[in-house]
Write a protein that holds these residues in place. Structure first.
Motif, PDB file in Angstrom:
ATOM      1  N   GLY A 105       0.799  -1.230   0.000  1.00 47.77           N
ATOM      2  CA  GLY A 105       0.000   0.000   0.000  1.00 47.77           C
ATOM      3  C   GLY A 105       0.824   1.268   0.000  1.00 47.77           C
ATOM      4  O   GLY A 105       0.279   2.364   0.113  1.00 47.77           O
ATOM      5  N   SER A 106       2.148   1.113  -0.145  1.00 45.90           N
ATOM      6  CA  SER A 106       3.038   2.279  -0.172  1.00 45.90           C
ATOM      7  C   SER A 106       3.887   2.222  -1.448  1.00 45.90           C
ATOM      8  O   SER A 106       3.591   1.451  -2.365  1.00 45.90           O
ATOM      9  CB  SER A 106       3.949   2.275   1.056  1.00 45.90           C
ATOM     10  OG  SER A 106       4.978   1.304   0.928  1.00 45.90           O
ATOM     11  N   SER A 107       4.948   3.023  -1.483  1.00 45.83           N
ATOM     12  CA  SER A 107       5.901   2.987  -2.609  1.00 45.83           C
ATOM     13  C   SER A 107       7.178   2.239  -2.247  1.00 45.83           C
ATOM     14  O   SER A 107       8.105   2.154  -3.060  1.00 45.83           O
ATOM     15  CB  SER A 107       6.273   4.418  -3.035  1.00 45.83           C
ATOM     16  OG  SER A 107       5.176   5.092  -3.588  1.00 45.83           O
ATOM     17  N   ALA A 187       5.042   5.014   3.682  1.00 47.10           N
ATOM     18  CA  ALA A 187       3.744   5.421   4.250  1.00 47.10           C
ATOM     19  C   ALA A 187       2.633   4.751   3.445  1.00 47.10           C
ATOM     20  O   ALA A 187       2.526   4.937   2.239  1.00 47.10           O
ATOM     21  CB  ALA A 187       3.602   6.945   4.216  1.00 47.10           C
ATOM     22  N   ARG A 188       1.786   3.970   4.124  1.00 44.81           N
ATOM     23  CA  ARG A 188       0.826   3.114   3.429  1.00 44.81           C
ATOM     24  C   ARG A 188      -0.523   3.794   3.215  1.00 44.81           C
ATOM     25  O   ARG A 188      -0.912   4.702   3.952  1.00 44.81           O
ATOM     26  CB  ARG A 188       0.637   1.812   4.215  1.00 44.81           C
ATOM     27  CG  ARG A 188       1.880   0.951   4.273  1.00 44.81           C
ATOM     28  CD  ARG A 188       1.856   0.004   5.439  1.00 44.81           C
ATOM     29  NE  ARG A 188       1.898   0.730   6.707  1.00 44.81           N
ATOM     30  CZ  ARG A 188       1.936   0.156   7.911  1.00 44.81           C
ATOM     31  NH1 ARG A 188       1.947  -1.163   7.998  1.00 44.81           N
ATOM     32  NH2 ARG A 188       1.963   0.887   9.011  1.00 44.81           N
ATOM     33  N   THR A 189      -1.214   3.318   2.211  1.00 44.47           N
ATOM     34  CA  THR A 189      -2.551   3.829   1.928  1.00 44.47           C
ATOM     35  C   THR A 189      -3.483   3.497   3.085  1.00 44.47           C
ATOM     36  O   THR A 189      -3.213   2.587   3.883  1.00 44.47           O
ATOM     37  CB  THR A 189      -3.090   3.242   0.609  1.00 44.47           C
ATOM     38  OG1 THR A 189      -4.252   3.960   0.222  1.00 44.47           O
ATOM     39  CG2 THR A 189      -3.444   1.761   0.745  1.00 44.47           C
ATOM     40  N   ALA A 213      -3.325  -1.962   3.613  1.00 42.59           N
ATOM     41  CA  ALA A 213      -4.114  -0.744   3.821  1.00 42.59           C
ATOM     42  C   ALA A 213      -4.412  -0.579   5.307  1.00 42.59           C
ATOM     43  O   ALA A 213      -4.856  -1.521   5.969  1.00 42.59           O
ATOM     44  CB  ALA A 213      -5.408  -0.807   3.025  1.00 42.59           C
ATOM     45  N   ILE A 214      -4.138   0.610   5.802  1.00 43.80           N
ATOM     46  CA  ILE A 214      -4.495   0.950   7.178  1.00 43.80           C
ATOM     47  C   ILE A 214      -5.991   1.247   7.205  1.00 43.80           C
ATOM     48  O   ILE A 214      -6.487   2.011   6.363  1.00 43.80           O
ATOM     49  CB  ILE A 214      -3.711   2.187   7.656  1.00 43.80           C
ATOM     50  CG1 ILE A 214      -2.205   1.919   7.585  1.00 43.80           C
ATOM     51  CG2 ILE A 214      -4.138   2.597   9.057  1.00 43.80           C
ATOM     52  CD1 ILE A 214      -1.371   3.190   7.648  1.00 43.80           C
TER      53      ILE A 214
END
Length: 462
Positions: A105-107, A187-189, A213-214
């Motif tokens: 969910g991040s880069s 930093a995650r979606t 995903a958080i």
């Protein structure tokens, strides 16, 4: 001079698309100078190419989605953010589905792949858009706003306020792009529980699980919703942590939501297509406001570039004089309309013509008020571009160049006897199978006098 960069080796990742739920293989490949970021759908006939261009954004529901000639790329922002964050200018992104893998969910995993592939400098200067005055866009319906102001570096500040206690008001700042890999990339979606219910009801986030995903719990979970979540995520038990996050996922940062929104801004503004020297302040950013701003900025940049007249030393010894030009082009006076080639690379060429009263066309074209015919200006630009395409083969004398298409021709000022015309042709896409697609501009007296998109093909003589 800062050089453009691409990756050294190709590298592949596999995973699941967040919204499609489909297994996908994504491959990063080195790209030539001025390529930018291009997606290639290798699962479709002809492997169509979709450029990372703000003008191809078709919707921003749960991600930035691109479409060109019916071919789609979904949730492009995390991949694009990784390339900007790794300081890479040119790359080809091959996909066998419409959506890149969501990974965590991040880069983060994209950045790791880019670094593993290696980064190399290319033999071309990187172009920047230097911000000189404040540019802004506001979404009146949401109050979201993006400002861009002058700065020596590319800086981004994201401020979020979702009106919920579980997230509160957060902000994050990246003072230099070098901070992206260590401070922003992982930093995650995230989603809120009330959004999650809607997404599940609409058949989205098929590839979602509690590791990519958080989920912020902003409402009481009913027994029915709890059962639906167990089924959706394939879990026997789901709980809410004391900090209001679903299940056992631990935040990387207290302000991870703001950092991910900053990541999205970086990825969405990659669609502008030009590196930015300026400071972005994004208040309540989202994909819609981000991409609307990217479209606005892209138009401003193109307008400024169009009106910007390049400067060349016309007295310097040319790269090619009239004799070298005639050894390559089959044209001869009075139809040879290029006197010199001033410079040339793999992707551009600059030519020159001195317009004199002795030109044959002045005899019959408005003889009382001599004006160079517009069609001959287009022909002169094409002859200049012909030098570029013929230079791509080892035996140019054995080829002829033919027009295939002329688009978006505009004539802005008259060209008169005594003017010096400078022609600049830039490749729109790499030369393939002897086909050259280029943007051609003609300048005189410090002004853009004509422009056109030209497509030509070289064919071997019989």
């Amino acid at each position: 001079m800062v050089k453009q960069k691409t990756i050294q080796n190709e590298i592949s990742l596999t995973g699941v698309g967040l919204h499609t739920g489909k297994e996908v293989k994504m491959t990063f490949k080195p790209a030539p100078v001025n390529n930018g970021y291009t997606f290639v759908r290798v699962d479709l006939e002809g492997s169509p190419v979709i450029e990372a261009d703000a003008n191809y954004v078709v919707n921003t529901q749960r991600g930035t989605n691109l479409e060109k000639l019916g071919v789609k790329i979904q949730t492009s922002e995390h991949v694009l953010a990784a390339f900007v964050g790794c300081d890479v200018d040119n790359v080809i992104i091959e996909l066998n589905e419409s959506e890149p893998p969501i990974m965590d969910g991040s880069s983060k995993f994209f950045v790791e792949a880019i670094e593993k592939a290696g980064i190399v400098e290319q033999d071309a200067e990187r172009k920047y858009y230097v911000v000189k005055e404040v540019i802004s866009f506001t979404d009146e319906s949401t109050g979201s706003e993006i400002l861009l102001m002058p700065s020596d570096d590319y800086q981004v500040t994201a401020m979020v306020d979702f009106g919920t206690k579980v997230v509160g008001t957060q902000n994050a700042t990246m003072k230099n792009i070098s901070e992206f890999k260590t401070e922003i990339a992982d930093a995650r979606t995230f989603s809120f529980l009330h959004e999650l219910e809607t997404l599940l009801d609409n058949g989205l986030i098929k590839g979602g699980d509690l590791n990519n995903a958080i989920v912020y719990v902003d409402k009481e979970i009913s027994p029915k919703t709890m059962e639906n979540l167990k089924v959706a995520f394939g879990k026997e038990q789901i709980s809410v942590k004391p900090n209001g996050i679903l299940d056992n996922l631990t935040l990387h940062y207290p302000n991870e939501a703001a950092r991910h929104k900053l990541l999205d801004v970086v990825g969405d503004l990659a669609l502008v297509g030009t590196r930015i020297k300026g400071k972005v302040i994004a208040n309540k950013p989202g994909h819609f406001v981000n991409t609307q701003f990217a479209k606005k900025l892209s138009k401003i940049i193109k307008l400024e570039q169009r009106n910007q007249v390049p400067v060349y030393d016309l007295h310097k010894e040319p790269l090619m004089d009239i004799h070298k030009i005639m050894s390559m082009l089959p044209h001869r006076p009075p139809f040879l309309l290029v006197d010199k080639i001033l410079e040339m690379s793999d992707s551009h060429v600059v030519g020159l013509k001195n317009v004199t009263m002795n030109e044959d066309f002045f005899v019959g074209h408005f003889p009382g008020a001599p004006v160079m015919p517009g069609v001959l200006i287009v022909e002169a630009m094409a002859q200049t571009g012909g030098i570029l395409i013929l230079s791509s083969v080892p035996d140019p004398e054995n080829y002829l160049t033919y027009f295939m298409k002329i688009d978006n021709v505009k004539f802005k000022y008259k060209v008169l006897p005594g003017d010096t015309l400078v022609f600049k042709c830039d490749l729109i896409s790499p030369i393939r199978r002897g086909i050259c697609h280029m943007q051609a501009n003609a300048y005189a007296n410090g002004k853009l006098v004509a422009e056109a998109e030209l497509m030509a093909q070289i064919v071997k003589k019989n």
